[in-house]
Design an enzyme around this catalytic site. Structure first.
Site, PDB file in Angstrom:
ATOM      1  N   ARG A  27     -13.096   5.542  10.687  1.00  0.00           N
ATOM      2  CA  ARG A  27     -12.039   6.548  10.569  1.00  0.00           C
ATOM      3  C   ARG A  27     -11.367   6.820  11.915  1.00  0.00           C
ATOM      4  NH1 ARG A  27     -12.303  10.179   6.245  1.00  0.00           N
ATOM      5  NH2 ARG A  27     -11.976  11.930   7.633  1.00  0.00           N
ATOM      6  N   TRP A  74     -11.557  12.951  17.000  1.00  0.00           N
ATOM      7  CA  TRP A  74     -10.341  12.225  17.396  1.00  0.00           C
ATOM      8  C   TRP A  74      -9.437  13.304  17.993  1.00  0.00           C
ATOM      9  CZ3 TRP A  74      -5.069  11.992  16.116  1.00  0.00           C
ATOM     10  CH2 TRP A  74      -4.428  10.789  16.427  1.00  0.00           C
ATOM     11  N   GLY A 101      -9.227  18.663  11.195  1.00  0.00           N
ATOM     12  CA  GLY A 101      -7.936  19.266  10.849  1.00  0.00           C
ATOM     13  C   GLY A 101      -7.352  19.993  12.034  1.00  0.00           C
ATOM     14  N   LYS A 467       0.861  -5.217  13.013  1.00  0.00           N
ATOM     15  CA  LYS A 467      -0.480  -5.807  13.126  1.00  0.00           C
ATOM     16  C   LYS A 467      -0.730  -6.311  14.548  1.00  0.00           C
ATOM     17  CE  LYS A 467      -1.926  -4.469  10.401  1.00  0.00           C
ATOM     18  NZ  LYS A 467      -1.241  -3.728   9.402  1.00  0.00           N
ATOM     19  N   HIS A 486      23.111  -9.350  18.010  1.00  0.00           N
ATOM     20  CA  HIS A 486      23.661  -8.014  18.258  1.00  0.00           C
ATOM     21  C   HIS A 486      22.821  -7.250  19.286  1.00  0.00           C
ATOM     22  CE1 HIS A 486      26.606  -8.508  15.103  1.00  0.00           C
ATOM     23  NE2 HIS A 486      25.638  -8.935  14.292  1.00  0.00           N
TER      24      HIS A 486
HETATM   25  C1  F6R Z   1      -1.508  -0.055  10.044  1.00  0.00           C
HETATM   26  C2  F6R Z   1      -2.158   1.132   9.563  1.00  0.00           C
HETATM   27  C3  F6R Z   1      -1.393   2.405   9.541  1.00  0.00           C
HETATM   28  C4  F6R Z   1      -1.464   2.979   8.117  1.00  0.00           C
HETATM   29  C5  F6R Z   1      -0.791   4.355   8.066  1.00  0.00           C
HETATM   30  C6  F6R Z   1      -0.764   4.901   6.656  1.00  0.00           C
HETATM   31  O1  F6R Z   1      -2.366  -1.133  10.067  1.00  0.00           O
HETATM   32  O2  F6R Z   1      -3.292   1.083   9.169  1.00  0.00           O
HETATM   33  O3  F6R Z   1      -0.076   2.222   9.939  1.00  0.00           O
HETATM   34  O4  F6R Z   1      -0.833   2.091   7.267  1.00  0.00           O
HETATM   35  O5  F6R Z   1      -1.478   5.235   8.901  1.00  0.00           O
HETATM   36  O6  F6R Z   1      -2.046   5.027   6.129  1.00  0.00           O
HETATM   37  P1  F6R Z   1      -2.264   5.282   4.581  1.00  0.00           P
HETATM   38  O7  F6R Z   1      -1.803   4.054   3.873  1.00  0.00           O
HETATM   39  O8  F6R Z   1      -3.726   5.533   4.440  1.00  0.00           O
HETATM   40  O9  F6R Z   1      -1.418   6.465   4.201  1.00  0.00           O
END
Ligand code: F6R
Length: 586
Positions: A27, A74, A101, A467, A486
């Site tokens: 996470r 985080w 949160g 990616k 452009h």
């Molecule tokens: C890219 C990535 C992020 C998620 C974004 C949305 O590899 O993992 O850009 O795509 O944070 O996450 P979800 O799809 O869980 O809402």
């Protein structure tokens, strides 16, 4: 984002908490801590770094007691420091909390509590929960009443677990996930079922605005007014137990490799929901589609596909932008929200805004118990199993697969979704990594990569850039082919690599012309195509497939290239720096 865990039971708490935190590492986090209730005291240990490193240094899993809380942080408020790591004790040390949160009114609450003699050590918003709860407990001497009073003062969104000196655990949920695990030898509180799946697959998913008390009586759940609430125990899908790397070096490569199956499985268990969604889409006046990051790139693919094959117009919206332009949403329209986690705060906010305009919410989501699923009238499950690698891979192609399945229905079968053919084409790309590994070695010291694609291949180019950025930390940019002259052409020289997404379809000739223009400026060209060309310095071959289906296949080599570039650069592909899997803050 932050993960929280709590344990109340007969077993030693600390090793259970540390293991649970390790299972939730995907996470995203920067520091870790654990607190347990020993004979007379609450003991806290915490530090900056990975669970394993901090545990080796501080022996978190040796803390005594049968009740405890743990956290991976985080950082949002305050730097990444030991002091800012959770758990946070109240100033008297008689209560400790872990929180996920944001508390929006923490400054106001903090100054009020300071005036009453409560002191603070950290820069976090979370510490205010510990002292506010302590203040309310000092007034009431009652766990339930102190929790009710505390949540009535907090503004923002949160899930927190509090451990009282008496050894009672209590927790509250408001727009952040919190799940209770019901084990044979004890109870768990966790942000994610992975926190306790090794111990039990019986779970209760708390709703927003609920709190729970774990003590000798067992599990008691209340709403924020204090009324008792009854919940069913849910059997958590056994698939979560499969969230192991197996023989793979990383979750990311495991998940990339699962795609021949996951693309086919996507939406299979939601065929009724796909039918219902298709009917809503067919008859809607205005259709919006939203997501963040990778999920937004999937939304862009939907725009191209549905327009081209079904003549249906849909407006893609970056979720985090909608709160600045809420007037975009016409009354009584449809909003399709795409999210792997179903917990992205930006996506949930977009849904909230759309609901205010009476929009119907359809969602494409991987976690069916998520907040987004709860907010949606129609839920299409991606069904690709847990995605642990922070960078989205198999969830992206599962999203695309569902978008294709809807497109096929919308155009009465005009797209040939031959599952076997798609699966075997993806498997072919995955069969041999040797060429991609070689290219990754070359990319190791490159500063800038551009990715070019036209029409539906443009969102694949933006997804490719995402990616590469996340996994290899190389600056990467997706460009629609025609836009090259452009502006971006000014950047082309011999230090630059350009990936050309160039399947043999209606975009082929124009994209090859762009490649020539780039090559003339000295940049190196990596061509992803089923047709060779001497313009390419490196040709990554993809199988020829029905024209409409190339996006499902052409992203695979870039996922591999990003993964192997990370390996070459010695970065951790599963946990890219500063990123979190589930971005639950705005
Ligand atoms: C890219 C990535 C992020 C998620 C974004 C949305 O590899 O993992 O850009 O795509 O944070 O996450 P979800 O799809 O869980 O809402």
């Amino acid at each position: 984002m932050c993960s929280i865990i709590g344990y109340y039971g007969d077993s030693a708490a600390a090793p259970i908490l540390v293991k649970g935190l390790k299972r939730m590492e995907y996470r995203g986090y920067d520091s870790v801590g654990v607190a347990t209730k020993s004979d007379n005291d609450i003991v806290v240990k915490k530090g900056v770094g990975k669970v394993e490193v901090v545990n080796n240094a501080l022996h978190l899993d040796n803390l005594p007691g049968h009740v405890g809380i743990g956290h991976t942080r985080w950082a949002t408020h305050g730097n990444v420091t030991d002091v800012n790591a959770h758990p946070h004790p109240s100033s008297s040390g008689k209560i400790a909390i872990v929180h996920n949160g944001i508390i929006e009114n923490y400054e106001e609450l903090k100054s009020d509590l300071e005036k009453r003699g409560y002191s603070f050590k950290s820069q976090t918003d979370s510490e205010v929960i510990a002292n506010l709860l302590q203040y309310n407990y000092d007034q009431t001497h009652d766990v339930k009443q102190s929790m009710i009073k505390t949540v009535s003062k907090l503004k923002g969104h949160y899930a927190f677990v509090a451990m009282f000196e008496s050894g009672i655990l209590s927790a509250a949920r408001f727009h952040e996930p919190l799940i209770i695990g019901i084990g044979k030898k004890g109870f768990f509180l966790s942000s994610d079922v992975l926190g306790f799946i090794e111990k039990t697959d019986d779970a209760i998913y708390l709703d927003n605005g609920e709190l729970v008390i774990l003590d000798r009586i067992g599990v008691q759940i209340f709403d924020f007014e204090g009324n008792a609430v009854k919940h069913q125990v849910t059997k958590v899908s056994k698939e979560f137990a499969d969230a192991y790397k197996g023989d793979y070096a990383h979750f990311t490569i495991k998940e990339i490799s699962e795609q021949p199956e996951t693309i086919i499985q996507a939406g299979e268990k939601s065929s009724d929901a796909i039918n219902t969604a298709t009917e809503f889409i067919r008859h809607a006046r205005s259709i919006y589609i939203t997501g963040s990051g990778t999920s937004y790139n999937a939304a862009l693919v939907a725009k191209y596909l549905w327009q081209k094959y079904a003549k249906i117009k849909v407006e893609p919206i970056i979720s985090s932008e909608l709160s600045f332009t809420p007037e975009t949403i016409e009354p009584n329209s449809i909003l399709i929200a795409i999210s792997q986690s179903g917990e992205s705060a930006d996506v949930l906010e977009a849904v909230k805004i759309a609901k205010k305009a009476n929009a119907k919410i359809l969602s494409i989501v991987n976690i069916l118990t998520s907040s987004l699923a709860q907010e949606s009238a129609v839920v299409i499950g991606m069904g690709c199993g847990p995605e642990i690698g922070v960078a989205a891979t198999k969830s992206f192609t599962a999203q695309l697969s569902i978008i294709y399945k809807i497109a096929k229905k919308l155009c009465d079968g005009c797209i040939n979704m031959d599952g076997e053919k798609i699966s075997s084409s993806v498997a072919k790309v995955l069969a041999d990594h040797s060429k991609i590994k070689e290219i990754a070695k070359e990319l190791k010291d490159v500063q800038d990569i551009y990715i070019l694609g036209r029409a539906v291949h443009y969102p694949i180019a933006t997804e490719s850039a995402l990616k590469l950025k996340e996994l290899s930390y190389i600056h990467a940019e997706g460009i629609p082919g025609g836009e090259l002259k452009h502006g971006p052409l000014a950047l082309m020289d011999s230090s630059v690599y350009v990936v050309i997404i160039n399947p043999n379809d209606f975009t082929y000739n124009d994209t090859l012309t762009s490649a020539r223009e780039i090559k003339a400026r000295g940049a190196k060209i990596i061509g992803i195509s089923d047709k060779p060309s001497d313009i390419y310095d490196h040709w990554i071959q993809i199988p020829t497939i029905d024209d409409s289906l190339y996006p499902l296949i052409e992203i695979i080599p870039i996922q591999l290239l990003s993964y192997y570039s990370a390996i070459e650069k010695n970065t951790d592909p599963d946990y890219p720096r500063n990123l979190a899997k589930s971005v639950t803050v705005k």
